[in-house]
Design an enzyme around this catalytic site. Sequence first.
Site, PDB file in Angstrom:
ATOM      1  N   ASP A   1      -4.436  -0.657   3.074  1.00 18.60           N
ATOM      2  CA  ASP A   1      -5.254  -1.089   1.931  1.00 18.60           C
ATOM      3  C   ASP A   1      -4.739  -0.369   0.689  1.00 18.60           C
ATOM      4  OD1 ASP A   1      -7.135  -2.014   0.189  1.00 18.60           O
ATOM      5  OD2 ASP A   1      -8.854  -1.051   1.151  1.00 18.60           O
ATOM      6  N   TRP A   2      -3.619  -0.849   0.170  1.00 20.03           N
ATOM      7  CA  TRP A   2      -2.989  -0.297  -1.037  1.00 20.03           C
ATOM      8  C   TRP A   2      -3.552  -1.048  -2.242  1.00 20.03           C
ATOM      9  CZ3 TRP A   2       3.101  -0.343  -1.711  1.00 20.03           C
ATOM     10  CH2 TRP A   2       3.436   0.147  -2.990  1.00 20.03           C
ATOM     11  N   GLU A   3      -4.393  -0.359  -3.019  1.00 16.56           N
ATOM     12  CA  GLU A   3      -5.030  -0.992  -4.179  1.00 16.56           C
ATOM     13  C   GLU A   3      -4.553  -0.329  -5.476  1.00 16.56           C
ATOM     14  OE1 GLU A   3      -9.273  -1.602  -3.868  1.00 16.56           O
ATOM     15  OE2 GLU A   3      -9.166  -1.740  -1.692  1.00 16.56           O
ATOM     16  N   PHE A   4      -3.560  -0.914  -6.082  1.00 16.81           N
ATOM     17  CA  PHE A   4      -2.750  -2.082  -5.765  1.00 16.81           C
ATOM     18  C   PHE A   4      -1.318  -1.763  -6.162  1.00 16.81           C
ATOM     19  CE2 PHE A   4      -6.928  -4.000  -6.441  1.00 16.81           C
ATOM     20  CZ  PHE A   4      -7.048  -4.822  -5.323  1.00 16.81           C
TER      21      PHE A   4
END
Length: 380
Positions: A147-150
Amino acid sequence: MTTSMVTFFTTLLVILMSFQTESLQHPMPSPYYSGSVKAGYWPSGNSLSPSSIDTRYFTHIYYAFVEPEPNTFNLIITSSDQNYIPQFINGLSSRNPPVKTILSIGGGSSNATLFSLMASTVKNRAAFINSTIQVARQYGFDGLDLDWEFPQNEQDMANLALLFKEWHQAVVLEAKVHRRPRLLLTAAVYYAHTIVLIGPSRRSYPAQAIKDYLDWASPMCFDYHGAWSNFTGYNNALFDPKSNISTQFGLGSWIQSGVPPSKLVFGLPLYGRAWKLQDPKVHGDGAPAVGAADGTDGTMNYNDILEFNKKNKATVVFDRSAVSYYTYAGTTWMSYDDAPSMTRKVQYAKSLGLKGYFFWQVGGDRSWTMSRQASSSWGH
């Protein structure tokens, strides 16, 4: 690299020489790969015990979140994680029917620059990948989620494609070496294929890499509007004739990018967005607002929204065009989903051929009302 990391990747290189390269370029069969996904995130330390999750309504539960260490890019397993992860795994293992568990890495409060650095070189990616596999196997997870935001620019997106490829190759090889099912690989992504509203530049996700190397990608179809704006709006409108900020547009853009619908699991919120109205007499969608509703951080769980409505005798409105609800009482205005809008959104996603849906987060439900409704609407 540590000695154990060098040994692991030396082994992988040896095995690579014994397999056709082509066989490692595309996803390998997995016993978890087929079938619908009905997932939910469990934030570590949530008041809802994992052993209390009603698994009749889920196929996969994510543990949220852990993060990489800034220098080595190995996963940080805090003392709290050392307590919560066994509770999570053991609690869910006692449930019937069984669910698959996925370790989620990152989250909305994580450092996007750290992920950019991690993905920027072969060495950094290898350290990260090795650590994720080691941790997942150590604790008994069935998969890994990013969950790389962003990602901030096109270079980040190009590096993300390399990360997905190398990560997939590593989990395939690790499974072959140890003769066990490979770990799932998933990723939480922006609601649309191209990021346009967050960050300094327009950039698009690597659709081909997602198609080739992930079990599924999870567009986060929520947070379309919030108290950061000076007007009210829907948290996750299905349709919006006035803009591209809608689930219809987001999912359509992913499919048009070349990611098969069967590789998409769309996100649903078990919370609403809450504003303080500038004038209590002006209370429609788009009404002037002055920040978060009193007594909130701009959000409220579904369970708490129902309590608010009852306690304050709030006015509840269903917007048929957006397929969303809003409620207001005094200066408080909130947008949220209830069972009828949830049903429509789930049925719409299924009509597109999507693989499934996920909730953020399971503790926000009320007596599993929304989880049951979504599961029933999706079917088997």
